[in-house]
Design an enzyme around this catalytic site. Structure first.
Site, PDB file in Angstrom:
ATOM      1  N   ARG A 104       0.882  -1.184   0.000  1.00  0.00           N
ATOM      2  CA  ARG A 104       0.000   0.000   0.000  1.00  0.00           C
ATOM      3  C   ARG A 104       0.907   1.218   0.000  1.00  0.00           C
ATOM      4  NH1 ARG A 104      -5.190   1.415   3.700  1.00  0.00           N
ATOM      5  NH2 ARG A 104      -6.010   0.012   2.113  1.00  0.00           N
ATOM      6  N   HIS A 131      -7.478   0.601  -6.206  1.00  0.00           N
ATOM      7  CA  HIS A 131      -7.683  -0.253  -5.027  1.00  0.00           C
ATOM      8  C   HIS A 131      -8.392  -1.535  -5.482  1.00  0.00           C
ATOM      9  CE1 HIS A 131      -7.825  -1.403  -0.976  1.00  0.00           C
ATOM     10  NE2 HIS A 131      -8.626  -0.497  -0.453  1.00  0.00           N
ATOM     11  N   GLN A 134     -10.245  -4.053  -3.029  1.00  0.00           N
ATOM     12  CA  GLN A 134     -11.510  -3.504  -2.531  1.00  0.00           C
ATOM     13  C   GLN A 134     -12.640  -3.780  -3.518  1.00  0.00           C
ATOM     14  OE1 GLN A 134     -12.131  -1.708   0.473  1.00  0.00           O
ATOM     15  NE2 GLN A 134     -14.187  -2.285  -0.218  1.00  0.00           N
ATOM     16  N   ASP A 226     -17.272   7.372  -0.982  1.00  0.00           N
ATOM     17  CA  ASP A 226     -15.999   7.200  -0.267  1.00  0.00           C
ATOM     18  C   ASP A 226     -15.634   8.567   0.306  1.00  0.00           C
ATOM     19  OD1 ASP A 226     -13.540   6.251   0.656  1.00  0.00           O
ATOM     20  OD2 ASP A 226     -12.599   6.183  -1.335  1.00  0.00           O
ATOM     21  N   CYS A 266     -16.233   1.693   1.045  1.00  0.00           N
ATOM     22  CA  CYS A 266     -15.071   0.845   1.339  1.00  0.00           C
ATOM     23  C   CYS A 266     -14.639   0.983   2.795  1.00  0.00           C
ATOM     24  CB  CYS A 266     -13.922   1.187   0.394  1.00  0.00           C
ATOM     25  SG  CYS A 266     -13.297   2.869   0.586  1.00  0.00           S
ATOM     26  N   ARG A 294     -13.586  -8.542   2.179  1.00  0.00           N
ATOM     27  CA  ARG A 294     -12.159  -8.352   1.888  1.00  0.00           C
ATOM     28  C   ARG A 294     -11.397  -9.633   2.210  1.00  0.00           C
ATOM     29  NH1 ARG A 294      -9.936  -3.271   1.751  1.00  0.00           N
ATOM     30  NH2 ARG A 294      -8.143  -4.436   0.962  1.00  0.00           N
TER      31      ARG A 294
HETATM   32  N1   CP Z   1     -11.129  -0.181   2.749  1.00  0.00           N
HETATM   33  C1   CP Z   1      -9.846  -0.215   3.133  1.00  0.00           C
HETATM   34  O1   CP Z   1      -8.925  -0.461   2.354  1.00  0.00           O
HETATM   35  O2   CP Z   1      -9.676   0.015   4.472  1.00  0.00           O
HETATM   36  P1   CP Z   1      -8.296   0.210   5.241  1.00  0.00           P
HETATM   37  O3   CP Z   1      -7.735   1.541   4.832  1.00  0.00           O
HETATM   38  O4   CP Z   1      -8.692   0.167   6.696  1.00  0.00           O
HETATM   39  O5   CP Z   1      -7.361  -0.905   4.867  1.00  0.00           O
HETATM   40  N1  NVA Z   2      -9.980   6.640  -1.158  1.00  0.00           N
HETATM   41  C1  NVA Z   2      -9.578   6.246   0.162  1.00  0.00           C
HETATM   42  C2  NVA Z   2      -9.786   4.778   0.368  1.00  0.00           C
HETATM   43  C3  NVA Z   2      -9.418   4.272   1.726  1.00  0.00           C
HETATM   44  C4  NVA Z   2      -9.559   2.791   1.861  1.00  0.00           C
HETATM   45  C5  NVA Z   2      -8.124   6.623   0.387  1.00  0.00           C
HETATM   46  O1  NVA Z   2      -7.315   6.427  -0.529  1.00  0.00           O
HETATM   47  O2  NVA Z   2      -7.806   7.113   1.456  1.00  0.00           O
END
Ligand code: CP
Ligand code: NVA
Length: 306
Positions: A104, A131, A134, A226, A266, A294
């Protein structure tokens, strides 16, 4: 379907057929509950995090454990990567130790570089651009609620962000219509839109881009939103809160969706900003199933690619 050794960096890496195969295996693994099998016996997944996480970290760690392997959590701040060791060198070193890498980070290019230099599969656990894990969980959740994906209408309301991008790429691959409503200036990436339009021509999916949330939500089977400020955009929070006000998912907006619509997010949610408590906690919300899924899709991904 053989996905062994493959990377999952983008929804572009999967065909519609492969997406459905991941969902089929995820559903099968879910039906077995916490049943432990040995698909990933003694395999190790390195998980590199340059941004915070609740769901991704926990669900990947449990996923590999339930498949007989284990995970190593690596925060970039504690790695040499955080003080200048290059991504290619990190990729080469980790490949000598582990069987797969989940990352990530910010730049999609970093994930692509990691994959280029790693000899083990790399999984995108969220970048600024995408993502994919997700969206696979979202598709499993939609299929559980609606029994199908193809032909449904999904409405995205809010920022044209990473999750919106992966949904656009994914929906158009499985034949789902997607309507994206963003404020002007917050539209999805052009390269993503072009890819989605190209896929839509093949699958019969429709892609609609608008600045009108009501037009997007009209007759939608699935309403998704989101955060207005993604990780890395914290400084823009106040400006975005002003701009995105009319894009809140609330009772007035969802009145335009189908009577049996489902609401998805998400998570983490910012209650009172992109969504009201009434919708988050209401009878149409499937956000907790979505979070649970997930785990199941990632078990499927790991057992298919590692
Ligand atoms: N939805 C998601 O990816 O959550 P986190 O940021 O908690 O991993
Ligand atoms: N769009 C959000 C998703 C978090 C899971 C971010 O990137 O912070």
């Amino acid at each position: 379907m053989d996905l062994k050794g493959r990377d999952l960096l983008s929804m572009r890496d999967l065909t519609g057929e492969e997406i459905l195969a991941v969902l089929d295996l995820a559903a099968e693994l879910k039906s077995k509950g916490r049943y432990e099998d040995d698909t990933c016996r003694n395999k190790t997944l390195a998980m590199i995090f340059q941004k915070p996480s609740t769901r991704t970290r926990i669900s990947f760690e449990l996923a590999i454990r339930q498949l007989g392997g284990h995970a190593i959590y690596l925060n970039t701040g504690d790695m040499q990567l955080g003080r200048g060791e290059t991504v290619p060198d990190t990729a080469r070193v980790l490949s000598r130790y582990v069987d797969g890498i989940m990352i990530r980070t910010f730049a999609q290019e970093a994930v692509e570089t990691l994959a280029r230099y790693a000899s083990v599969p790399v999984i995108n656990g969220l970048t600024d651009l995408e993502h994919p894990c997700q969206v696979l969980a979202d598709f499993l959740t939609i299929r559980e609620s609606k029994g199908r994906l193809s032909g449904l209408k999904l409405a995205w309301v809010g920022d044209g962000n990473n999750v919106a991008h992966s949904l656009m790429l994914g929906c158009t691959r499985v034949g789902m219509h997607i309507a994206v409503a963003t404020p002007p200036g917050y539209e999805p990436d052009k390269g993503i839109v072009d890819d989605a339009l190209q896929q839509a021509r093949k699958t019969g999916a429709r892609v609609e881009l608008t600045t009108d949330p009501v037009a997007a939500v009209k007759d939608a089977d699935v309403v998704v939103t989101d955060t207005w400020a993604s990780m890395g955009q914290e400084d823009e929070h106040d400006v975005r809160a002003q701009v995105f006000g009319p894009y809140q998912v609330n009772a007035d907006l969802v009145a335009h969706a189908r009577d049996d619509y489902i609401f998805m997010h998400c998570l983490p949610a910012h209650r009172g900003e992109e969504v009201t408590d009434e919708i988050m906690d209401g009878p149409h919300s499937v956000v907790w199933d979505e979070a649970e899924n997930r785990l199941h899709v990632q078990k499927a991904i790991l057992s298919m690619i590692l």
